[in-house]
Each structure stands twice: as structure tokens, then as C-alpha cells.
Scaffold this motif. Structure first.
Motif, mmCIF file in Angstrom:
data_model
loop_
_atom_site.group_PDB
_atom_site.id
_atom_site.type_symbol
_atom_site.label_atom_id
_atom_site.label_comp_id
_atom_site.label_asym_id
_atom_site.label_seq_id
_atom_site.Cartn_x
_atom_site.Cartn_y
_atom_site.Cartn_z
ATOM 1 N N TYR A 233 44.935 43.589 43.007
ATOM 2 C CA TYR A 233 43.497 43.469 43.218
ATOM 3 C C TYR A 233 43.048 42.017 43.170
ATOM 4 O O TYR A 233 43.697 41.170 42.571
ATOM 5 C CB TYR A 233 42.695 44.316 42.220
ATOM 6 C CG TYR A 233 42.736 43.874 40.773
ATOM 7 C CD1 TYR A 233 42.050 42.752 40.320
ATOM 8 C CD2 TYR A 233 43.452 44.630 39.830
ATOM 9 C CE1 TYR A 233 42.067 42.375 38.990
ATOM 10 C CE2 TYR A 233 43.478 44.262 38.494
ATOM 11 C CZ TYR A 233 42.779 43.126 38.087
ATOM 12 O OH TYR A 233 42.805 42.742 36.757
ATOM 13 N N TRP A 234 41.945 41.769 43.855
ATOM 14 C CA TRP A 234 41.269 40.481 43.829
ATOM 15 C C TRP A 234 39.869 40.664 43.268
ATOM 16 O O TRP A 234 39.117 41.528 43.741
ATOM 17 C CB TRP A 234 41.109 39.897 45.238
ATOM 18 C CG TRP A 234 42.322 39.259 45.807
ATOM 19 C CD1 TRP A 234 43.605 39.307 45.345
ATOM 20 C CD2 TRP A 234 42.364 38.463 47.002
ATOM 21 N NE1 TRP A 234 44.441 38.601 46.161
ATOM 22 C CE2 TRP A 234 43.700 38.072 47.194
ATOM 23 C CE3 TRP A 234 41.413 38.059 47.914
ATOM 24 C CZ2 TRP A 234 44.103 37.277 48.266
ATOM 25 C CZ3 TRP A 234 41.804 37.275 48.987
ATOM 26 C CH2 TRP A 234 43.142 36.886 49.161
ATOM 27 N N ARG A 235 39.528 39.866 42.259
ATOM 28 C CA ARG A 235 38.153 39.786 41.799
ATOM 29 C C ARG A 235 37.458 38.647 42.554
ATOM 30 O O ARG A 235 38.084 37.648 42.881
ATOM 31 C CB ARG A 235 38.085 39.514 40.297
ATOM 32 C CG ARG A 235 38.627 40.633 39.441
ATOM 33 C CD ARG A 235 38.538 40.237 37.971
ATOM 34 N NE ARG A 235 39.167 41.248 37.117
ATOM 35 C CZ ARG A 235 39.357 41.090 35.811
ATOM 36 N NH1 ARG A 235 38.997 39.958 35.207
ATOM 37 N NH2 ARG A 235 39.925 42.051 35.102
ATOM 38 N N ILE A 236 36.175 38.799 42.775
ATOM 39 C CA ILE A 236 35.401 37.733 43.394
ATOM 40 C C ILE A 236 34.865 36.849 42.277
ATOM 41 O O ILE A 236 34.036 37.280 41.474
ATOM 42 C CB ILE A 236 34.245 38.296 44.249
ATOM 43 C CG1 ILE A 236 34.790 39.337 45.246
ATOM 44 C CG2 ILE A 236 33.526 37.160 44.972
ATOM 45 C CD1 ILE A 236 35.916 38.853 46.126
ATOM 46 N N ILE A 237 35.358 35.611 42.210
ATOM 47 C CA ILE A 237 34.984 34.663 41.156
ATOM 48 C C ILE A 237 34.599 33.344 41.818
ATOM 49 O O ILE A 237 35.467 32.545 42.180
ATOM 50 C CB ILE A 237 36.135 34.445 40.154
ATOM 51 C CG1 ILE A 237 36.622 35.790 39.587
ATOM 52 C CG2 ILE A 237 35.697 33.509 39.033
ATOM 53 C CD1 ILE A 237 37.817 35.673 38.666
ATOM 54 N N PRO A 238 33.302 33.086 42.011
ATOM 55 C CA PRO A 238 32.883 31.861 42.698
ATOM 56 C C PRO A 238 33.198 30.592 41.926
ATOM 57 O O PRO A 238 33.481 29.549 42.530
ATOM 58 C CB PRO A 238 31.367 32.049 42.860
ATOM 59 C CG PRO A 238 31.134 33.513 42.691
ATOM 60 C CD PRO A 238 32.180 33.986 41.732
ATOM 61 N N GLU A 239 33.143 30.649 40.611
ATOM 62 C CA GLU A 239 33.316 29.439 39.807
ATOM 63 C C GLU A 239 34.791 29.196 39.496
ATOM 64 O O GLU A 239 35.435 30.007 38.826
ATOM 65 C CB GLU A 239 32.518 29.545 38.508
ATOM 66 C CG GLU A 239 31.011 29.597 38.719
ATOM 67 C CD GLU A 239 30.468 28.305 39.323
ATOM 68 O OE1 GLU A 239 31.075 27.238 39.103
ATOM 69 O OE2 GLU A 239 29.451 28.378 40.033
ATOM 70 N N ALA A 240 35.310 28.079 39.941
ATOM 71 C CA ALA A 240 36.730 27.763 39.747
ATOM 72 C C ALA A 240 37.083 27.619 38.271
ATOM 73 O O ALA A 240 38.200 27.944 37.851
ATOM 74 C CB ALA A 240 37.090 26.489 40.495
ATOM 75 N N SER A 241 36.141 27.126 37.462
ATOM 76 C CA SER A 241 36.440 26.878 36.059
ATOM 77 C C SER A 241 36.780 28.157 35.301
ATOM 78 O O SER A 241 37.527 28.133 34.318
ATOM 79 C CB SER A 241 35.255 26.185 35.386
ATOM 80 O OG SER A 241 34.077 26.986 35.487
ATOM 81 N N THR A 242 36.251 29.284 35.751
ATOM 82 C CA THR A 242 36.498 30.566 35.089
ATOM 83 C C THR A 242 37.939 31.029 35.276
ATOM 84 O O THR A 242 38.516 31.683 34.405
ATOM 85 C CB THR A 242 35.540 31.648 35.650
ATOM 86 O OG1 THR A 242 34.201 31.179 35.540
ATOM 87 C CG2 THR A 242 35.693 32.963 34.918
#
Length: 570
Positions: free
Chosen positions: A429-438
Motif C-alpha cells: 500500500y501507498w499512503r498519501i503523505i505530502p510532507e517529506a519530513s513525516t
């Protein structure tokens, strides 16, 4: 004059602000890269000169050049590229161009450049696929300059067209090598597109949960070969990744060829043949177990007779023949390069498919056989406009099958246990995570266990030695491109494009923004392509002074405010 006082004020403001926190990089930004040919070093000193040295050099009464737009992604989407584009824009302003940076959401940016051609300069991480000419035939061929046809640079050169066309039809490999060498030499003389950096393929993962990362030429560590060879560790059954933005479609024929889609569909759908990590056709992981070139324009493939679709229906030679005929007859834009070589396909018997070419294609296996996704006839035959079809639950025959799609948050695939090349995990699975720092905290604690985006940035540099993090880097066919739009006033002049290339600060981008992970770009055909690459191409100094001297020699001049003027008409 196009420029007025407001334009001058805007340019000066942009020069002071576009680089943001990059002031420490500008000391390197005008230095020579030290890898130039004699053609590039005959301009004298390679140091910088101030804007005032060229202000008021009125070599004629040419018109001031217009304001140019350099499209940029947001800081959160890709921080290093965002910063690099701002730095390049500052350098372009320093040589007298009036460049505005326009920050856009990635999908909007991609559409503006690749479909609408509404931009002046663009940069992103471009992915050459299995063969450089497959990509160049789309992006650099004169026949593809219409909106959405692929040639977003607006470049036209009949000599390059002839070389690209000849390569595609030539069955002799040695002759094809000579042709692609000549094409890249011309392209790097004309610089319709310039690699800023040659990016590596990067595997970034939690080494406590997954291992045995093997790259493949076309898709690096996100390839089919990679996925079917991964080994899960310590009882882990899920491959857990992310992407900065959501997918836009489940239609394998209707996506825009962005990596976020390709990485999914390459696992959901089989192709006739696949490559291994040495770039060789490998029957063990291919739908076809054997293949023969019957004559110059005819291929025959032996298809597995014990394979099925994800919905349980048998996969037959009728499905394969249907796929090739259907995609060709419907002129699916995504496969326009491939379908120009397909005349018809037929199921000879239960295990043999014959494909008849409309014209001879030398590298048919790699340019077509590895690219066309095989479709289930029973799902697609009633769809009259396939590229626009609304597909909610795709059915393929690949080693991963559709599981769920929570738009905007997560997308999941699951193992197709009956596949002939099964994966070692039960779900991806892929989560959508816009912030690279996370992402890095999730990678370190195991909530994610791989980084499919392959982001090269400060966080990678700071976290790669963490006890839970594994990394692997291989030469790749990809690069950050710098592309001027030749449809815009002035950018159709190769002298101006070369000057812009001289102004690109490749050394600080590589060393300070990208922490020495990539190599400086110099050739549109990456060294990763082996014998198809040549070192005998023009290389360009990193020098604003060289850019200015090049322009001055060609008749360009500068206003008292340092704005560049075109050569005067004779």
C-alpha cells in the motif's frame, strides 16, 4: 519595448528573493564546472562579472526580450527541486533575462508543460524508459509538436527526425548504436533540453523489514523485477510506501504516464516480455515463454496456457491479440509511439500469437513487447473510448491485484497468489503523505518500510546512517531536465538556450542541494544506457560570464538596467 519600470522592479525583487535561503550557494553558482570542451573554454576567464559590466552594451536596437515563466513545484512536494529551480531562475536573471517563478501544484504544472505548452522554462525528474529513442521519438521529434503530442520543448530538426526514425526501423544493433550517438551529439549541440543532474536510482527502505533490492533499467527500484525479487524479513507481510499526492485514475490506458501511475500498473498488468536486472529479456518473468522474429515485420510469441486474470477468467491468446488490435485501432495516446508500428495481431492457436508490424521495427521486443499492458477482452471490448473509460476496479493478470483506493489517503494492492512470478509480500500500500519530513520518522519506526518516491534531499543525507535504514544506489536513466519552450519569443534561438545552459549552477545543485548523490548532467542519453551513450558531446561551462560573452558575440545587448535585448534586425 516589452519591459517597463514595473518589469525592472519585479526582476530586481526576484533576484533578491527567488533563491530564498540559498544565498550561501551563489559563490559557486558562476564557477566553471571544469569539464568543458575547447568550444566552451575559448571565452577567456570563467569567473563572474557583475551585471553592470554588460549594462548599457548596446550592440544594436533590438527589442527587449519578454518576461519568461519558470514553472516550479511547491516547497513541500519536492524541496530540493524547488530550491534548485529558484537558484537557476536567479542565475538566468543575472545574465539579463526577466524570469518569474510560478509555483504550481504538481498535476497542474505537469499539464501546463506537457499538454498545454504554456510555460517558458521547466524542470522535473524525467524518466527515460527502456530505450532512449523511445522517449526521444516522443519528446524531440518534429511530428509531435502539437498540444499534448509529447514534444513540449517545441524542438524541430529534420536531421534528428531521420536518425530517430532510422533507429526504430534498423534491425542491425551496431547501426542503431551509431544512429543514437549522432542524434545525441546534435541534441546536445542544439540543447532543446539539458540534463541538470544525472540522478541515481535509489532504494531507501527499512532494512529490518525488507531486503534484496535489485534495480532494473527502465523503472529503477520500482520495477517489476524489483518487486518480484524483494525478500520480506522478520515476519513482515506488507510492503508499505507513500507518495506525495494521490493517484488520478485506475485506467491503465488513460493515465498521464506519471511515475505514480506507472509503478502501480506495471504490477497489475502483464506484458508479453520483461527485462531482468541485466537488461535482458527473461522468459521466467514474462507472459511469453518464447518468441521468434518470423521476418522483418512479423513476430510470434508463445503464451503461457495456464495463466488467469485476477477475476478468475482464463487468459488466452485471444486476449493478447485483442489488446494489440484494440490499442492500435483506438489510437490510445499513451501508446502512440508503439501503435504506429502495429498493423494487426492474431491468435494462431491456443499458445501462439502473431503480431504483424505496419513497418519494420528493429527493437520490437523492448519498445513494444515490454510496454503494452495485456488487457482482458471480456472487460474492455465494449469500451469505445478506452483512454477516457471510468475504471473503478481494474482487472489485470500481474503479480499484484487491485485491493482498495481511498482517494486522497491510501491505495492498496494485494498479492495474486497464482502468478507465475509471485511476490514475497501479501499486500502493498501507498499512503498519501505530502510532507517529506513525516516520511523519515515513519520509515525509521517501521510504519513505512520503503520510499518509492526516491527523494534525494537533506533528510536522506541526515538519516541514511540510521540503524533501521538501508540504502542502495545504482546508475539510472533519469535526470533533472532543464527545458526551454522554443515556442516562446527568443527561446527558439540556440545561442540563447546555450547561454541559459551556461548559467545553470550544476555544481552547487549537486553538491549543496543534493548532497553529492547525483552526477552533474551533461548528456540527454544517460551513461546508464551503456553502449547507446556516447561521451563525445558538447559540454557547457558553468559560467555567467561565458553566457554573457556568448550572447554578446551573437549580437545581443543589454539596457542600462541590465535587461537583455535581442540582436537588431539587419
Amino acid at each position: 519595448m516589452v519591459g517597463d519600470n514595473e518589469n525592472v522592479r519585479r526582476r530586481r525583487f526576484l533576484k533578491a528573493t527567488t533563491a530564498g535561503g540559498l544565498a550561501g550557494m551563489t559563490a559557486l553558482a558562476g564557477c566553471s564546472g571544469g569539464d568543458s570542451t575547447p568550444e566552451e573554454t575559448d571565452g577567456g576567464s570563467t569567473g563572474d562579472s557583475s551585471d553592470d559590466e554588460t549594462s548599457g552594451e548596446s550592440g544594436g536596437s533590438g527589442e527587449q526580450l519578454p518576461t519568461y515563466t519558470y514553472v516550479n513545484n511547491s516547497q513541500s512536494y519536492n524541496p530540493p527541486r524547488h530550491d534548485a529551480i529558484n537558484l537557476i531562475a536567479r542565475q538566468l536573471n543575472d545574465i539579463g533575462l526577466d524570469v518569474e517563478v510560478d509555483v504550481l501544484e504538481w498535476g497542474t504544472l505537469y499539464n501546463r508543460v506537457s499538454v498545454e505548452y504554456d510555460y517558458s522554462f521547466s524542470t522535473w525528474h524525467t524518466f527515460f524508459t527502456i530505450d532512449p529513442v523511445l522517449e526521444l521519438s516522443s519528446t524531440m521529434h518534429s511530428s509531435n509538436t502539437g498540444k499534448g503530442d509529447g514534444n513540449y520543448a517545441g524542438y524541430e530538426n529534420p536531421d534528428v527526425d531521420e536518425l530517430l526514425d532510422g533507429y526504430m526501423s534498423e534491425p542491425d544493433e551496431a547501426k542503431r548504436v551509431d544512429m543514437v550517438h549522432e542524434a545525441q551529439k546534435t541534441l546536445m549541440d542544439d540543447v532543446p533540453q539539458m540534463p541538470i543532474t544525472h540522478m541515481p536510482a535509489a532504494a531507501i527502505y527499512n532494512k529490518n523489514q525488507v531486503g534484496n533490492w535489485q534495480s532494473e533499467l527502465s523503472l529503477g527500484f520500482n520495477s517489476y523485477w524489483t518487486m518480484v525479487n524483494l525478500e520480506m524479513k522478520n515476519g513482515e507481510t506488507q510492503l508499505k510506501g507513500y507518495w506525495p499526492e494521490t493517484l488520478s485514475t485506475m485506467n491503465v490506458l488513460g493515465h498521464n504516464d506519471e511515475s505514480k501511475h506507472t509503478y502501480q500498473f506495471t504490477m497489475m498488468y502483464d506484458t508479453l516480455v520483461r527485462l531482468d536486472n541485466e537488461g535482458k529479456l527473461n522468459a521466467d518473468v514474462s507472459l511469453a515463454t518464447d518468441w521468434t522474429r518470423v521476418d522483418e515485420t512479423t513476430m510470434e510469441y508463445t503464451i503461457r496456457t495456464d495463466h488467469a486474470w485476477h477475476d478468475g477468467e482464463d487468459l488466452t491468446t485471444e486476449d493478447v491479440a485483442f489488446t494489440y488490435n484494440y490499442i492500435a485501432e483506438n489510437e490510445v495516446p499513451l501508446y502512440s509511439v508503439q501503435t504506429q508500428y502495429i498493423d494487426s495481431a492474431e491468435a494462431v492457436d491456443d499458445s501462439t500469437v502473431r503480431i504483424n508490424m505496419s513497418q519494420a521495427l528493429g527493437p520490437f521486443h523492448t519498445l513494444v513487447g515490454t510496454q503494452i499492458p495485456i488487457l482482458p477482452k471480456h472487460k474492455w471490448e465494449r469500451r469505445s473510448n478506452p483512454s477516457q473509460a471510468n475504471v473503478e476496479e481494474p482487472v489485470g493478470s500481474g503479480p499484484l491485484m487491485f485491493d482498495y483506493w481511498n482517494k486522497g489517503t491510501e491505495f492498496g494492492l494485494k498479492k495474486f497468489a497464482d502468478h507465475f512470478a509471485p511476490v514475497d509480500f501479501e499486500q502493498r500500500y501507498w499512503r498519501i503523505i505530502p510532507e517529506a519530513s513525516t516520511v523519515w520518522e515513519l520509515l525509521k519506526n517501521g510504519e513505512l518500510n520503503y520510499e518509492p518516491f526516491g527523494r534525494i534531499d537533506r533528510s536522506l543525507n541526515e538519516n541514511q546512517d540510521h540503524e533501521a535504514i538501508g540504502t542502495k544506489f545504482e546508475p539510472a536513466t533519469t535526470f533533472w531536465h532543464f527545458t526551454p519552450n522554443e515556442r516562446q519569443t527568443g527561446l527558439d534561438d540556440p545561442v540563447l538556450r546555450k547561454a541559459a545552459v551556461n548559467a545553470i549552477p550544476r555544481t552547487p545543485i549537486v553538491k549543496q542541494i543534493l548532497f553529492d548523490f547525483p552526477q552533474k548532467g551533461f548528456d540527454i542519453v544517460s551513461p546508464a544506457f551503456g553502449p547507446l551513450h556516447t561521451e563525445e558531446v558538447t559540454r557547457y561551462e558553468e559560467s555567467k560570464e561565458k553566457a554573457r560573452s556568448r550572447l554578446k558575440e551573437a549580437g545581443y545587448s543589454w539596457t542600462d538596467d541590465g535587461m537583455l535585448q535581442a540582436p537588431a534586425d539587419d
